[in-house]
Motif scaffolding. Structure first.
Motif, PDB file in Angstrom:
ATOM      1  N   ILE A  75      48.292 -30.499  20.873  1.00 20.28           N
ATOM      2  CA  ILE A  75      48.589 -31.032  19.556  1.00 20.28           C
ATOM      3  C   ILE A  75      50.029 -31.548  19.557  1.00 20.28           C
ATOM      4  O   ILE A  75      50.944 -30.835  19.955  1.00 20.28           O
ATOM      5  CB  ILE A  75      48.406 -29.961  18.469  1.00 20.28           C
ATOM      6  CG1 ILE A  75      46.972 -29.421  18.502  1.00 20.28           C
ATOM      7  CG2 ILE A  75      48.740 -30.508  17.091  1.00 20.28           C
ATOM      8  CD1 ILE A  75      46.742 -28.231  17.599  1.00 20.28           C
ATOM      9  N   GLU A  76      50.211 -32.771  19.103  1.00 20.40           N
ATOM     10  CA  GLU A  76      51.532 -33.385  19.078  1.00 20.40           C
ATOM     11  C   GLU A  76      52.023 -33.498  17.641  1.00 20.40           C
ATOM     12  O   GLU A  76      51.482 -34.287  16.847  1.00 20.40           O
ATOM     13  CB  GLU A  76      51.501 -34.756  19.752  1.00 20.40           C
ATOM     14  CG  GLU A  76      51.125 -34.697  21.238  1.00 20.40           C
ATOM     15  CD  GLU A  76      51.160 -36.060  21.904  1.00 20.40           C
ATOM     16  OE1 GLU A  76      51.377 -37.066  21.179  1.00 20.40           O
ATOM     17  OE2 GLU A  76      50.955 -36.127  23.129  1.00 20.40           O
ATOM     18  N   GLN A  77      53.030 -32.677  17.314  1.00 21.72           N
ATOM     19  CA  GLN A  77      53.675 -32.683  16.001  1.00 21.72           C
ATOM     20  C   GLN A  77      52.687 -32.516  14.849  1.00 21.72           C
ATOM     21  O   GLN A  77      52.930 -32.974  13.733  1.00 21.72           O
ATOM     22  CB  GLN A  77      54.478 -33.982  15.821  1.00 21.72           C
ATOM     23  CG  GLN A  77      55.573 -34.153  16.857  1.00 21.72           C
ATOM     24  CD  GLN A  77      56.326 -35.459  16.704  1.00 21.72           C
ATOM     25  OE1 GLN A  77      55.909 -36.350  15.966  1.00 21.72           O
ATOM     26  NE2 GLN A  77      57.451 -35.566  17.390  1.00 21.72           N
ATOM     27  N   GLY A  78      51.561 -31.855  15.124  1.00 19.15           N
ATOM     28  CA  GLY A  78      50.570 -31.593  14.088  1.00 19.15           C
ATOM     29  C   GLY A  78      49.851 -32.823  13.592  1.00 19.15           C
ATOM     30  O   GLY A  78      49.120 -32.769  12.595  1.00 19.15           O
ATOM     31  N   LYS A  79      50.000 -33.956  14.315  1.00 23.36           N
ATOM     32  CA  LYS A  79      49.422 -35.208  13.839  1.00 23.36           C
ATOM     33  C   LYS A  79      48.240 -35.687  14.669  1.00 23.36           C
ATOM     34  O   LYS A  79      47.360 -36.387  14.159  1.00 23.36           O
ATOM     35  CB  LYS A  79      50.492 -36.306  13.810  1.00 23.36           C
ATOM     36  CG  LYS A  79      51.632 -36.028  12.847  1.00 23.36           C
ATOM     37  CD  LYS A  79      52.657 -37.145  12.889  1.00 23.36           C
ATOM     38  CE  LYS A  79      53.785 -36.896  11.910  1.00 23.36           C
ATOM     39  NZ  LYS A  79      54.805 -37.987  11.945  1.00 23.36           N
ATOM     40  N   LYS A  80      48.227 -35.333  15.944  1.00 20.93           N
ATOM     41  CA  LYS A  80      47.158 -35.808  16.818  1.00 20.93           C
ATOM     42  C   LYS A  80      47.030 -34.898  18.026  1.00 20.93           C
ATOM     43  O   LYS A  80      47.936 -34.107  18.326  1.00 20.93           O
ATOM     44  CB  LYS A  80      47.425 -37.243  17.269  1.00 20.93           C
ATOM     45  CG  LYS A  80      48.687 -37.415  18.095  1.00 20.93           C
ATOM     46  CD  LYS A  80      48.923 -38.862  18.490  1.00 20.93           C
ATOM     47  CE  LYS A  80      49.171 -39.732  17.276  1.00 20.93           C
ATOM     48  NZ  LYS A  80      49.439 -41.138  17.636  1.00 20.93           N
ATOM     49  N   ILE A  81      45.924 -35.034  18.711  1.00 27.24           N
ATOM     50  CA  ILE A  81      45.699 -34.332  19.970  1.00 27.24           C
ATOM     51  C   ILE A  81      45.505 -35.370  21.058  1.00 27.24           C
ATOM     52  O   ILE A  81      44.671 -36.282  20.915  1.00 27.24           O
ATOM     53  CB  ILE A  81      44.463 -33.413  19.905  1.00 27.24           C
ATOM     54  CG1 ILE A  81      44.667 -32.291  18.876  1.00 27.24           C
ATOM     55  CG2 ILE A  81      44.176 -32.800  21.279  1.00 27.24           C
ATOM     56  CD1 ILE A  81      43.457 -31.399  18.705  1.00 27.24           C
ATOM     57  N   ARG A  82      46.274 -35.237  22.115  1.00 26.62           N
ATOM     58  CA  ARG A  82      46.075 -36.070  23.302  1.00 26.62           C
ATOM     59  C   ARG A  82      45.596 -35.161  24.429  1.00 26.62           C
ATOM     60  O   ARG A  82      46.079 -34.048  24.581  1.00 26.62           O
ATOM     61  CB  ARG A  82      47.376 -36.758  23.718  1.00 26.62           C
ATOM     62  CG  ARG A  82      47.864 -37.816  22.742  1.00 26.62           C
ATOM     63  CD  ARG A  82      49.077 -38.535  23.318  1.00 26.62           C
ATOM     64  NE  ARG A  82      49.662 -39.460  22.376  1.00 26.62           N
ATOM     65  CZ  ARG A  82      49.269 -40.722  22.213  1.00 26.62           C
ATOM     66  NH1 ARG A  82      48.263 -41.191  22.946  1.00 26.62           N
ATOM     67  NH2 ARG A  82      49.878 -41.518  21.341  1.00 26.62           N
ATOM     68  N   GLY A  83      44.633 -35.667  25.197  1.00 25.71           N
ATOM     69  CA  GLY A  83      44.128 -34.864  26.297  1.00 25.71           C
ATOM     70  C   GLY A  83      43.018 -35.570  27.040  1.00 25.71           C
ATOM     71  O   GLY A  83      42.900 -36.812  27.007  1.00 25.71           O
ATOM     72  N   SER A  84      42.203 -34.771  27.706  1.00 29.30           N
ATOM     73  CA  SER A  84      41.082 -35.322  28.470  1.00 29.30           C
ATOM     74  C   SER A  84      39.921 -34.338  28.456  1.00 29.30           C
ATOM     75  O   SER A  84      40.117 -33.128  28.345  1.00 29.30           O
ATOM     76  CB  SER A  84      41.502 -35.632  29.911  1.00 29.30           C
ATOM     77  OG  SER A  84      41.798 -34.424  30.598  1.00 29.30           O
ATOM     78  N   VAL A  85      38.734 -34.894  28.555  1.00 26.61           N
ATOM     79  CA  VAL A  85      37.517 -34.101  28.705  1.00 26.61           C
ATOM     80  C   VAL A  85      36.917 -34.455  30.059  1.00 26.61           C
ATOM     81  O   VAL A  85      36.689 -35.639  30.357  1.00 26.61           O
ATOM     82  CB  VAL A  85      36.504 -34.397  27.591  1.00 26.61           C
ATOM     83  CG1 VAL A  85      35.201 -33.630  27.849  1.00 26.61           C
ATOM     84  CG2 VAL A  85      37.079 -34.018  26.236  1.00 26.61           C
ATOM     85  N   LYS A  86      36.692 -33.413  30.862  1.00 23.75           N
ATOM     86  CA  LYS A  86      36.053 -33.629  32.152  1.00 23.75           C
ATOM     87  C   LYS A  86      34.613 -33.167  32.040  1.00 23.75           C
ATOM     88  O   LYS A  86      34.339 -31.983  31.830  1.00 23.75           O
ATOM     89  CB  LYS A  86      36.783 -32.866  33.249  1.00 23.75           C
ATOM     90  CG  LYS A  86      36.313 -33.220  34.658  1.00 23.75           C
ATOM     91  CD  LYS A  86      37.186 -32.565  35.714  1.00 23.75           C
ATOM     92  CE  LYS A  86      36.781 -33.004  37.107  1.00 23.75           C
ATOM     93  NZ  LYS A  86      37.625 -32.373  38.151  1.00 23.75           N
ATOM     94  N   ASP A  87      33.688 -34.114  32.159  1.00 24.04           N
ATOM     95  CA  ASP A  87      32.262 -33.809  32.004  1.00 24.04           C
ATOM     96  C   ASP A  87      31.504 -34.402  33.179  1.00 24.04           C
ATOM     97  O   ASP A  87      31.649 -35.604  33.484  1.00 24.04           O
ATOM     98  CB  ASP A  87      31.735 -34.394  30.692  1.00 24.04           C
ATOM     99  CG  ASP A  87      30.281 -34.041  30.453  1.00 24.04           C
ATOM    100  OD1 ASP A  87      29.960 -32.841  30.372  1.00 24.04           O
ATOM    101  OD2 ASP A  87      29.460 -34.979  30.353  1.00 24.04           O
ATOM    102  N   GLU A  88      30.737 -33.569  33.853  1.00 23.35           N
ATOM    103  CA  GLU A  88      29.967 -33.976  35.030  1.00 23.35           C
ATOM    104  C   GLU A  88      30.869 -34.626  36.080  1.00 23.35           C
ATOM    105  O   GLU A  88      30.511 -35.618  36.727  1.00 23.35           O
ATOM    106  CB  GLU A  88      28.830 -34.927  34.634  1.00 23.35           C
ATOM    107  CG  GLU A  88      27.789 -34.269  33.738  1.00 23.35           C
ATOM    108  CD  GLU A  88      26.675 -35.214  33.328  1.00 23.35           C
ATOM    109  OE1 GLU A  88      26.818 -36.444  33.546  1.00 23.35           O
ATOM    110  OE2 GLU A  88      25.657 -34.741  32.796  1.00 23.35           O
ATOM    111  N   GLY A  89      32.068 -34.056  36.215  1.00 24.30           N
ATOM    112  CA  GLY A  89      32.993 -34.529  37.236  1.00 24.30           C
ATOM    113  C   GLY A  89      33.805 -35.748  36.865  1.00 24.30           C
ATOM    114  O   GLY A  89      34.675 -36.165  37.621  1.00 24.30           O
TER     115      GLY A  89
END
Length: 224
Positions: free
Chosen positions: A133-147
């Motif tokens: 969570i960045e400054q309570g405004k958004k989430i940056r990240g990644s989802v790894k699904d089926e490799g």
């Protein structure tokens, strides 16, 4: 008449010696030992005890305050390649997320949220979400699904946008539907009927109602 001889002179000397000896014993003389008074040795002055130094006590530094838990909120957005949607609901240090492409690929993920906003959520099918969570405004990240990794950005969402889910029995089939409603009104969802996935019909985000196979269901906002 004969003069006195040497014997008489010797006798007179002896008498005189005895007289002087008797006189000396009668008067007596004090010996040096009787007139000497031994003075007791003067006591050496006592050295005052040195006061023990009081150990200096430096103040114990107060522990640095820990970061408070992240605030409860909902987030929703799209992957950077626009292939799928991601929604995350955060409550009391826990999170539940839904990854969905609107056709056949989906994953429900759960886990804890650290006080710095970082999280690692996992799903029964092996999918993993890493984000922050960045400054309570958004989430940056990644989802790894089926490799395959999908990077995403999910902005803070206010109801009616967010994450919804409905489960029911419809005509003997077990129905499990999930919906992500983005802040711009766009929807992505999948309905699973007895293990078979298909695109989900639109949900009314104001009321949560949706019609599945001719039966009206009511979806609920999802929280951990």
């Amino acid at each position: 008449m004969k003069r006195p001889g040497p014997l008489l002179t010797l006798l007179a000397g002896l008498v005189l010696g005895l007289f002087m000896l008797t006189l000396n014993a009668t008067s007596g003389t004090k010996t040096a030992s009787s007139s000497y008074r031994e003075e007791s040795p003067s006591a050496s002055p006592k050295t005052p005890p040195t006061p023990s130094a009081t150990p200096s006590t430096s103040p114990t530094p107060s522990p640095s305050p820990s970061k408070p838990p992240v605030a409860n909120a909902n987030y929703a957005g799209r992957t950077d390649d626009d292939a799928a949607s991601v929604a995350v609901s955060v409550r009391d240090g826990k999170a539940v997320a839904y990854f969905c492409d609107g056709r056949y690929k989906e994953a429900w993920l759960r886990g804890r949220v650290n006080n710095d906003g970082s999280m690692k959520l996992t799903a029964p099918n092996g999918a993993v979400l890493d984000g922050k969570i960045e400054q309570g405004k958004k989430i940056r990240g990644s989802v790894k699904d089926e490799g395959r990794p999908y990077t995403f950005t999910a902005d803070k969402a206010v109801k009616p946008s967010g994450l919804w889910r409905a489960t029911a029995k419809v005509r003997g089939a077990k129905i499990d539907g999930g919906w992500i409603v983005l802040p711009n009104g766009r929807q992505t969802g999948i309905v699973t009927r007895d293990g078979k996935t298909a695109s989900a019909p639109r949900i009314d985000p104001e009321t949560g109602t949706v019609t599945v196979d001719g039966q009206q269901l009511t979806a609920q906002p999802v929280t951990p």
